[in-house]
Design a protein around this motif. Structure first.
Motif, PDB file in Angstrom:
ATOM      1  N   UNK A  57       0.834  -1.207   0.000  1.00  0.00           N
ATOM      2  CA  UNK A  57       0.000   0.000   0.000  1.00  0.00           C
ATOM      3  C   UNK A  57       0.867   1.254   0.000  1.00  0.00           C
ATOM      4  N   UNK A  58       1.975   1.223   0.725  1.00  0.00           N
ATOM      5  CA  UNK A  58       2.874   2.379   0.745  1.00  0.00           C
ATOM      6  C   UNK A  58       3.458   2.635  -0.638  1.00  0.00           C
ATOM      7  N   UNK A  59       3.875   1.584  -1.314  1.00  0.00           N
ATOM      8  CA  UNK A  59       4.439   1.767  -2.664  1.00  0.00           C
ATOM      9  C   UNK A  59       3.375   2.315  -3.613  1.00  0.00           C
ATOM     10  N   UNK A  60       2.161   1.829  -3.484  1.00  0.00           N
ATOM     11  CA  UNK A  60       1.074   2.315  -4.339  1.00  0.00           C
ATOM     12  C   UNK A  60       0.770   3.782  -4.030  1.00  0.00           C
ATOM     13  N   UNK A  61       0.676   4.120  -2.759  1.00  0.00           N
ATOM     14  CA  UNK A  61       0.373   5.495  -2.361  1.00  0.00           C
ATOM     15  C   UNK A  61       1.509   6.447  -2.745  1.00  0.00           C
ATOM     16  N   UNK A  62       2.744   5.976  -2.695  1.00  0.00           N
ATOM     17  CA  UNK A  62       3.887   6.821  -3.042  1.00  0.00           C
ATOM     18  C   UNK A  62       3.798   7.298  -4.487  1.00  0.00           C
ATOM     19  N   UNK A  63       3.197   6.490  -5.341  1.00  0.00           N
ATOM     20  CA  UNK A  63       3.055   6.877  -6.745  1.00  0.00           C
ATOM     21  C   UNK A  63       2.134   8.090  -6.908  1.00  0.00           C
ATOM     22  N   UNK A  64       1.250   8.317  -5.938  1.00  0.00           N
ATOM     23  CA  UNK A  64       0.331   9.449  -6.015  1.00  0.00           C
ATOM     24  C   UNK A  64       1.071  10.787  -5.962  1.00  0.00           C
ATOM     25  N   UNK A  65       2.249  10.818  -5.328  1.00  0.00           N
ATOM     26  CA  UNK A  65       3.022  12.057  -5.251  1.00  0.00           C
ATOM     27  C   UNK A  65       3.450  12.506  -6.645  1.00  0.00           C
ATOM     28  N   UNK A  66       3.825  11.543  -7.484  1.00  0.00           N
ATOM     29  CA  UNK A  66       4.301  11.859  -8.827  1.00  0.00           C
ATOM     30  C   UNK A  66       3.154  11.932  -9.834  1.00  0.00           C
ATOM     31  N   UNK A  67       2.090  11.163  -9.576  1.00  0.00           N
ATOM     32  CA  UNK A  67       0.987  11.072 -10.527  1.00  0.00           C
ATOM     33  C   UNK A  67      -0.355  11.189  -9.799  1.00  0.00           C
ATOM     34  N   UNK A  68      -0.767  12.420  -9.469  1.00  0.00           N
ATOM     35  CA  UNK A  68      -2.028  12.609  -8.738  1.00  0.00           C
ATOM     36  C   UNK A  68      -3.245  12.060  -9.484  1.00  0.00           C
ATOM     37  N   UNK A  69      -3.159  11.966 -10.797  1.00  0.00           N
ATOM     38  CA  UNK A  69      -4.280  11.411 -11.557  1.00  0.00           C
ATOM     39  C   UNK A  69      -4.538   9.952 -11.201  1.00  0.00           C
ATOM     40  N   UNK A  70      -3.477   9.224 -10.827  1.00  0.00           N
ATOM     41  CA  UNK A  70      -3.682   7.833 -10.430  1.00  0.00           C
ATOM     42  C   UNK A  70      -4.449   7.754  -9.112  1.00  0.00           C
ATOM     43  N   UNK A  71      -4.273   8.741  -8.251  1.00  0.00           N
ATOM     44  CA  UNK A  71      -5.058   8.799  -7.015  1.00  0.00           C
ATOM     45  C   UNK A  71      -6.530   9.009  -7.358  1.00  0.00           C
ATOM     46  N   UNK A  72      -6.790   9.910  -8.268  1.00  0.00           N
ATOM     47  CA  UNK A  72      -8.175  10.174  -8.672  1.00  0.00           C
ATOM     48  C   UNK A  72      -8.788   8.930  -9.317  1.00  0.00           C
ATOM     49  N   UNK A  73      -8.036   8.268 -10.158  1.00  0.00           N
ATOM     50  CA  UNK A  73      -8.545   7.058 -10.816  1.00  0.00           C
ATOM     51  C   UNK A  73      -8.875   5.975  -9.793  1.00  0.00           C
ATOM     52  N   UNK A  74      -8.060   5.874  -8.761  1.00  0.00           N
ATOM     53  CA  UNK A  74      -8.331   4.904  -7.703  1.00  0.00           C
ATOM     54  C   UNK A  74      -9.581   5.296  -6.927  1.00  0.00           C
ATOM     55  N   UNK A  75      -9.721   6.575  -6.637  1.00  0.00           N
ATOM     56  CA  UNK A  75     -10.856   7.088  -5.874  1.00  0.00           C
ATOM     57  C   UNK A  75     -12.182   6.835  -6.592  1.00  0.00           C
ATOM     58  N   UNK A  76     -12.226   7.022  -7.903  1.00  0.00           N
ATOM     59  CA  UNK A  76     -13.478   6.865  -8.659  1.00  0.00           C
ATOM     60  C   UNK A  76     -13.698   5.434  -9.158  1.00  0.00           C
TER      61      UNK A  76
END
Length: 102
Positions: A57-76
């Motif tokens: 989960x930490x490695x996945x969340x760390x990617x959000x720092x560089x690619x905020x769109x991936x956070x949004x894609x996960x959220x929706x």
């Protein structure tokens, strides 16, 4: 005498490299981000991640720092696995906010 100096230099360099290696994925991503650079804050956020997120989960969340769109894609996302990850990620965020607010 040379062996003592060599041993001291080796120990000192090992301490420097070990300190860098200890930083977790969240701390490294935080430090590398355009809003990062505050070692104390990034280290605190990493401690919150250690309390609430698995290594994956930490490695996945760390990617959000560089690619905020991936956070949004996960959220929706409608996938159950993304929903459960997002619940853990929100818990991490609340923990980091409470723990690191200073």
């Amino acid at each position: 005498m040379k062996s003592i100096l060599f041993a001291a230099a080796t120990a000192a360099s090992l301490a420097v490299f070990t300190g860098a290696a200890i930083a977790g994925p969240i701390e490294r991503a935080c430090m590398a981000s355009d809003r990062g650079g505050n070692r104390a804050l990034c280290g605190c956020i990493q401690q919150a991640a250690d309390m609430t997120l698995s290594g994956g989960d930490q490695r996945r969340a760390a990617k959000f720092f560089k690619d905020p769109e991936s956070a949004h894609a996960t959220w929706v996302s409608q996938k159950a696995s993304d929903d459960s990850f997002w619940d853990r990620y929100k818990s991490f965020g609340r923990t980091a906010e409470a723990y690191c607010a200073g």
